[in-house]
Design a protein around this motif. Structure first.
Motif, PDB file in Angstrom:
ATOM      1  N   ASN A 139      38.322  60.857  21.095  1.00 49.42           N
ATOM      2  CA  ASN A 139      38.578  59.908  21.957  1.00 49.42           C
ATOM      3  C   ASN A 139      39.732  60.850  22.868  1.00 49.42           C
ATOM      4  N   PRO A 140      39.425  60.797  24.242  1.00 42.64           N
ATOM      5  CA  PRO A 140      40.282  61.741  25.048  1.00 42.64           C
ATOM      6  C   PRO A 140      41.897  61.186  25.108  1.00 42.64           C
ATOM      7  N   LEU A 141      42.132  60.025  24.530  1.00 41.79           N
ATOM      8  CA  LEU A 141      43.572  59.425  24.546  1.00 41.79           C
ATOM      9  C   LEU A 141      44.308  60.113  23.480  1.00 41.79           C
ATOM     10  N   LEU A 142      43.558  60.438  22.353  1.00 40.39           N
ATOM     11  CA  LEU A 142      44.215  61.268  21.384  1.00 40.39           C
ATOM     12  C   LEU A 142      44.696  62.605  21.807  1.00 40.39           C
ATOM     13  N   GLU A 143      44.235  63.101  22.570  1.00 30.53           N
ATOM     14  CA  GLU A 143      44.397  64.524  23.187  1.00 30.53           C
ATOM     15  C   GLU A 143      45.718  64.346  23.937  1.00 30.53           C
ATOM     16  N   LEU A 144      45.558  63.164  25.044  1.00 33.52           N
ATOM     17  CA  LEU A 144      46.908  62.851  25.982  1.00 33.52           C
ATOM     18  C   LEU A 144      48.074  62.454  24.942  1.00 33.52           C
ATOM     19  N   VAL A 145      48.143  62.034  23.771  1.00 29.29           N
ATOM     20  CA  VAL A 145      49.181  61.683  23.178  1.00 29.29           C
ATOM     21  C   VAL A 145      49.533  62.666  22.329  1.00 29.29           C
ATOM     22  N   LEU A 146      48.549  63.917  21.893  1.00 28.30           N
ATOM     23  CA  LEU A 146      49.130  64.894  21.311  1.00 28.30           C
ATOM     24  C   LEU A 146      50.092  65.975  22.108  1.00 28.30           C
ATOM     25  N   ARG A 147      49.490  65.867  23.483  1.00 30.59           N
ATOM     26  CA  ARG A 147      50.071  66.950  24.452  1.00 30.59           C
ATOM     27  C   ARG A 147      51.017  66.297  25.278  1.00 30.59           C
ATOM     28  N   SER A 148      51.488  64.918  25.266  1.00 31.39           N
ATOM     29  CA  SER A 148      52.505  64.315  26.060  1.00 31.39           C
ATOM     30  C   SER A 148      53.746  64.755  25.704  1.00 31.39           C
ATOM     31  N   ARG A 149      54.825  64.832  26.474  1.00 34.38           N
ATOM     32  CA  ARG A 149      56.052  65.062  26.173  1.00 34.38           C
ATOM     33  C   ARG A 149      56.964  64.112  26.966  1.00 34.38           C
ATOM     34  N   ASP A 150      56.273  63.196  27.611  1.00 29.96           N
ATOM     35  CA  ASP A 150      57.097  62.030  28.631  1.00 29.96           C
ATOM     36  C   ASP A 150      56.923  60.972  27.898  1.00 29.96           C
ATOM     37  N   GLY A 151      58.324  60.397  27.715  1.00 31.52           N
ATOM     38  CA  GLY A 151      58.385  59.334  26.964  1.00 31.52           C
ATOM     39  C   GLY A 151      57.940  58.162  27.697  1.00 31.52           C
ATOM     40  N   TRP A 152      58.078  57.892  29.063  1.00 30.81           N
ATOM     41  CA  TRP A 152      57.242  56.737  29.739  1.00 30.81           C
ATOM     42  C   TRP A 152      55.676  56.744  29.601  1.00 30.81           C
ATOM     43  N   ALA A 153      55.297  57.998  29.572  1.00 28.60           N
ATOM     44  CA  ALA A 153      53.727  58.111  29.456  1.00 28.60           C
ATOM     45  C   ALA A 153      53.487  57.752  28.015  1.00 28.60           C
TER      46      ALA A 153
END
Length: 455
Positions: A344-358
């Motif tokens: 699921n592409p969402l997993l990669e987004l969570v793994l790479r994100s450093r933005d609290g609001w994101a």
């Protein structure tokens, strides 16, 4: 003689159902095939874990260090980076590999290509300019007092430039990383062990006949054609194909002034809401056509929120019990077929994100919206209607299979099928939809938390 209005309506519904089913099957087959070319998040997770092991090693107690990070975490990370083709290494990975590399020729080859110097700290630029070093200069020692943005690159480039372990160590970073690594490793392990215990206890009680009888399945008075229109027409054709085309300009307008990670997270939230809207409107229309006086206690969907505590306990216990079979299925598929990709592409987004609001928006989508919507469709409406037509056992299996296929990932299909079976059995055994939402939210929330710990 013309057909009566009811006959024309039934014929039109049947035509729409057949057309929707054909289109949905086409979309699903294409999506499943495309998932084979989508990257898996597993390699990124593994690299992230190995990097954390290298950073956390000095802060871990000696007795548990080999269990959590192995005998030589630097060598493990080096071997993993060496498996990546050189043309797929980014600047950071190339510097990391060059810093760990013991072969001088290979190190020079890695550093031969130009590096994006804007993102490098002075120690890394020094490594790129001259890797044949035996000690740090006085200026470089002073640079070590200012922690750069990437602690791991700071540590390995410091060692590669001839710094001692004492000069290069980062006690605060090591302690923080060790805490996260311990949580990321121990929490899933404890949940698995507890799940195995609960599952064995449940099987023992089943064998002894001590489990309570399941309540009667309250099936909605809808037809299989209604279910095809809901899942194939509403979920797939309208929700996954047509409405995203309409919503795309709105998504671009909403995210136009947002930063990268926040823009992606907002797009995911808007996109998932658009996907959920058509099926929810269809459910509203289908339920509106039913006689409310004939609805069973708790309503047609059997939410039955009260007692809340019991529902939370049922959902949490079922989540723990389904973890071992899902984990075993994933492990077995990996052993037999290898990594099939398609995460699921969402997993990669969570793994790479450093933005609290994101991360907050992604958590809202994954932990709140997805369980509510998917359980309403698959266990709230689909499973009970199938149960009236084909029986309890087949309704659990078929609803779980459709649930797994709808995620459009061949690699994740078997574990999702097992998860869907667990959710279906919980729906039958509890007679309620609320515990299924809780169990689904626990599952997504645990995955989300683990990604945050490893990020």
């Amino acid at each position: 003689m013309t057909s009566p209005p009811i006959g024309r309506i039934a014929s039109f519904k049947g035509f729409l159902a057949v057309l929707s089913l054909l289109l949905a099957v086409t979309v699903w087959v294409v999506g499943l095939m495309d998932s084979l070319s989508r990257p898996s998040v597993a390699p990124a997770l593994s690299l992230q874990q190995q990097e954390m092991a290298l950073l956390a090693g000095p802060a871990l107690p000696e007795p548990v260090r080999p269990l959590l990070v192995g005998a030589d975490p630097a060598q493990v990370l080096l071997e993993s980076l060496q498996e990546i083709p050189l043309d797929r290494l980014d600047d950071r990975q190339r510097l990391l590999l060059a810093s760990l590399e013991t072969d001088a020729e290979q190190q020079r080859r890695l550093l031969a290509a130009p590096l994006g110097g804007a993102g490098l700290n002075p120690l890394q630029r020094a490594l790129a300019e001259d890797s044949d070093r035996t000690s740090l200069s006085a200026a470089e020692r002073r640079l070590l007092e200012v922690a750069p943005a990437d602690p791991l690159l700071r540590q390995v480039s410091c060692l590669a430039l001839g710094g001692t372990a004492q000069e290069c160590e980062q006690p605060a970073v090591a302690r923080s990383t060790a805490r996260r690594l311990l949580l990321a490793e121990l929490l899933p392990l404890l949940a698995l062990l507890l799940g195995v215990g609960l599952l064995l206890r449940h099987l023992w009680m089943l064998w002894r006949g001590d489990l309570p009888r399941w309540p009667r399945l309250q099936g909605l008075p809808l037809s299989l054609i209604d279910m095809v229109l809901l899942v194939a027409g509403g979920f797939v054709v309208l929700g996954e194909v047509l409405l995203p085309l309409v919503v795309s300009p709105l998504t671009s307008w909403i995210t136009r002034d947002l930063r990268g990670p926040l823009s992606q997270a907002a797009a995911v939230l808007v996109g998932y809401s658009a996907l959920a809207l058509p099926p929810l409107l269809i459910i509203k229309q289908q339920l509106g056509g039913l006689d409310r006086r004939e609805a069973p206690e708790g309503g047609w969907l059997q939410w039955r929120l009260q007692p809340v505590g019991q529902g939370l306990l049922q959902g949490g216990r079922a989540w723990l019990m389904v973890m071992p079979p899902v984990a075993f299925t994933g492990w077995l598929m990996g052993r037999l077929l290898g990594d099939q990709g398609g995460s699921n592409p969402l997993l990669e987004l969570v793994l790479r994100s450093r933005d609290g609001w994101a991360l907050a928006l992604l958590a809202t989508t994954a932990v709140l919206l997805a369980p509510l919507f998917e359980e309403m469709v698959f266990r709230g409406v689909l499973l009970p209607v199938l149960g009236r037509s084909i029986g309890r056992g087949w309704s659990v299996f078929l609803s779980a299979l459709i649930f797994a296929v709808a995620h459009l990932s061949i690699g994740e299909l078997p574990p999702l099928l097992v998860l869907g079976l667990g959710l279906g059995l919980l729906r039958l055994s509890s007679g309620r939809l609320f515990p299924c939402v809780v169990m689904h939210a626990f599952w997504n929330g645990a995955t989300f938390l683990n990604l945050i710990l490893l990020a």
